[in-house]
Enzyme design. Sequence first.
Site, PDB file in Angstrom:
ATOM      1  N   SER A  11     -36.421 -39.814 -64.765  1.00 38.82           N
ATOM      2  CA  SER A  11     -35.917 -40.787 -65.727  1.00 38.82           C
ATOM      3  C   SER A  11     -36.369 -42.208 -65.380  1.00 38.82           C
ATOM      4  O   SER A  11     -35.823 -43.175 -65.909  1.00 38.82           O
ATOM      5  CB  SER A  11     -34.384 -40.710 -65.783  1.00 38.82           C
ATOM      6  OG  SER A  11     -33.832 -40.711 -64.490  1.00 38.82           O
ATOM      7  N   GLU A  35     -24.924 -32.695 -67.920  1.00 39.42           N
ATOM      8  CA  GLU A  35     -25.639 -31.476 -68.297  1.00 39.42           C
ATOM      9  C   GLU A  35     -24.826 -30.240 -67.930  1.00 39.42           C
ATOM     10  O   GLU A  35     -24.717 -29.288 -68.713  1.00 39.42           O
ATOM     11  CB  GLU A  35     -27.013 -31.427 -67.609  1.00 39.42           C
ATOM     12  CG  GLU A  35     -27.799 -30.185 -67.996  1.00 39.42           C
ATOM     13  CD  GLU A  35     -29.024 -29.973 -67.117  1.00 39.42           C
ATOM     14  OE1 GLU A  35     -29.742 -30.948 -66.826  1.00 39.42           O
ATOM     15  OE2 GLU A  35     -29.251 -28.804 -66.728  1.00 39.42           O
TER      16      GLU A  35
HETATM   17  S1  SF4 Z   1     -37.664 -32.019 -68.676  1.00 34.87           S
HETATM   18 FE1  SF4 Z   1     -36.535 -33.853 -68.022  1.00 34.87          FE
HETATM   19  S2  SF4 Z   1     -34.841 -34.051 -69.488  1.00 34.87           S
HETATM   20 FE2  SF4 Z   1     -35.642 -31.960 -69.654  1.00 34.87          FE
HETATM   21  S3  SF4 Z   1     -34.368 -30.774 -68.275  1.00 34.87           S
HETATM   22 FE3  SF4 Z   1     -36.176 -31.415 -67.111  1.00 34.87          FE
HETATM   23  S4  SF4 Z   1     -35.541 -33.293 -66.088  1.00 34.87           S
HETATM   24 FE4  SF4 Z   1     -34.051 -32.918 -67.736  1.00 34.87          FE
END
Ligand code: SF4
Length: 418
Positions: free
Chosen positions: A376, A176
Site C-alpha cells: 500500500s 479484511e
Molecule cells: S493484491 Fe493487494 S489489495 Fe489485493 S489482497 Fe493482495 S495485498 Fe491485498
Amino acid sequence: MGDPLYVQKGFGLKAQIRELLQDDYHSQIVDVLRERGFRLRLGDIEFRLAREFGFCYGVDRAVDLAYETRRHFPGKTLYITNEIIHNPYVNKRLVELGVRFLDGEDGYTIDDVTADDVVILPAFGVTTTQLAALRTKGCVLVDTTCGSVMNVWRRVKQYARDGLTSVIHGKYAHEETKATASQALELGGHYLVVRDKDEAQVVCDTITGGPMALGREAFAAKFERGSSPGFDPAQHLERVGVANQTTMLSTESLEIADMLGKAITDRWGADELPRRFRSFDTICSATQDRQDAILELGTQGDLDLIIVIGGYNSSNTTHLAAMSGRFAPAYHIDGPDQIVSLERITHQPYGSKARVTSEGWLPPGPVTIGLTAGASTPNRTVGEVVTRILELRGVACDLVPTAAPAPGKGGEPLPIVR
Ligand code: SF4
C-alpha cells in the site's frame, strides 16, 4: 444492465485521472532505480531496491476507483467505510479530495449516509453486516474489494456450505479478516481466527487432547474476539478448513495448515483426513512476490541496513519488516519524516505496536541500503525516503545514473526533474 447503485468497474475516467495520480504517487527516482536493475549508487551510498515492492494490483485498482469516483461525482458527499488501504499518505490525499471516513474518528458513521451520497468500500472489503446496512441507505456503493480477498471469501463460503469451520490465519481486528469471517457466518458456518503458530498449537492440542488443550469456557475466553458466536471446540473443530488473511507471512500460514492437518489426522486417523480437513493457500500473489523479493535481496548478503516503508498498521509491511530483520538491521518507517537526522530514526520494531527512536542507524562512510515497501506504499513515498537520505548525507538529489551499469556498480550522473 447492472445495478446503478453498485459499481465495481469504474466510470471510464482513467485518462482524466492519470495526471493527478502521477502527481500524487509517482517518483522519478524510483523509475530510475527500477530501470537500472534496482540498484543506484550516488556518492558513497548504494541503494538496492527489492524487485517487487510497493503498490499491488489490488491497491492500484482501489486508488484508481476512488479517484474516478471523486471525478464522476464532483458535487456529491463521498464517504469511505474506513481506510481504503493502510497507508497514511494515501488516506490523507483522499481526505484532501473531500472523502469522509465512516469509522467514527472524524465524527461520521453509517448513520450519516443518505440516499444522495456515494460510499466507497475499501480494498479489504467490508463485513456483510456493514454492506447490508449501507444497502438500506439507497446510496451509490463503489466496491473496490480486491479480487484476491473475494477469492478467500469464496473459500470460506464453500467451507460453510460443506459444514467445515473456517480457521483463518489472520488478525482478528484487521478489516479484511473481519470481512472474511462474516462471510463464513452468512451460510450458518463457524470461524476461528488464529494469529500465529502459538495460537494454532492451542487449537491443535484442543483437537487432540494435547498439553495445551482448553475446555469450552477457557477456549471461548482465549479466542473471544476471534471466534463465531456459540463456538464450541468439541463440536466446531471436528471438521476444519484453513484460509488466511491475504497479507500474512506465507511460510507461517503453510506451517499452520500443516499443524492443523496433522492434528486432525492424529485425532481421527488418516482415512478421515479428506472428509475433515481442507486447506487452500490464500496468500495473494502480490504479498508472496514481495516476500520472495525481500528474501532475494537479503540473501545477497552485503546490506548494511534495510529500510521497510509502509503504514504502521499495514500487515504485509510488518511481515516484510520481520523478514528483513533476518538479514540486516531493519527499520520500518511510514515515510521520510521518520528519518530524523543522520543519527536518529523513528521506526516501529517488528512485534511492537509502539514507535521507538533509535540512534546510529546509518553507518558513516560507504553504505549499502536495502529498500522495500509494502503493497500500500506509493512510489512517491519510496522516492522521498531515498531523497531524504541523500539530503542528510549531502549528496546532490539531482544526480542519477545514465546508462545501465555493470552488475553491482552505480553509473554516471545526469540531472533529473524530481
Ligand atoms: S493484491 Fe493487494 S489489495 Fe489485493 S489482497 Fe493482495 S495485498 Fe491485498
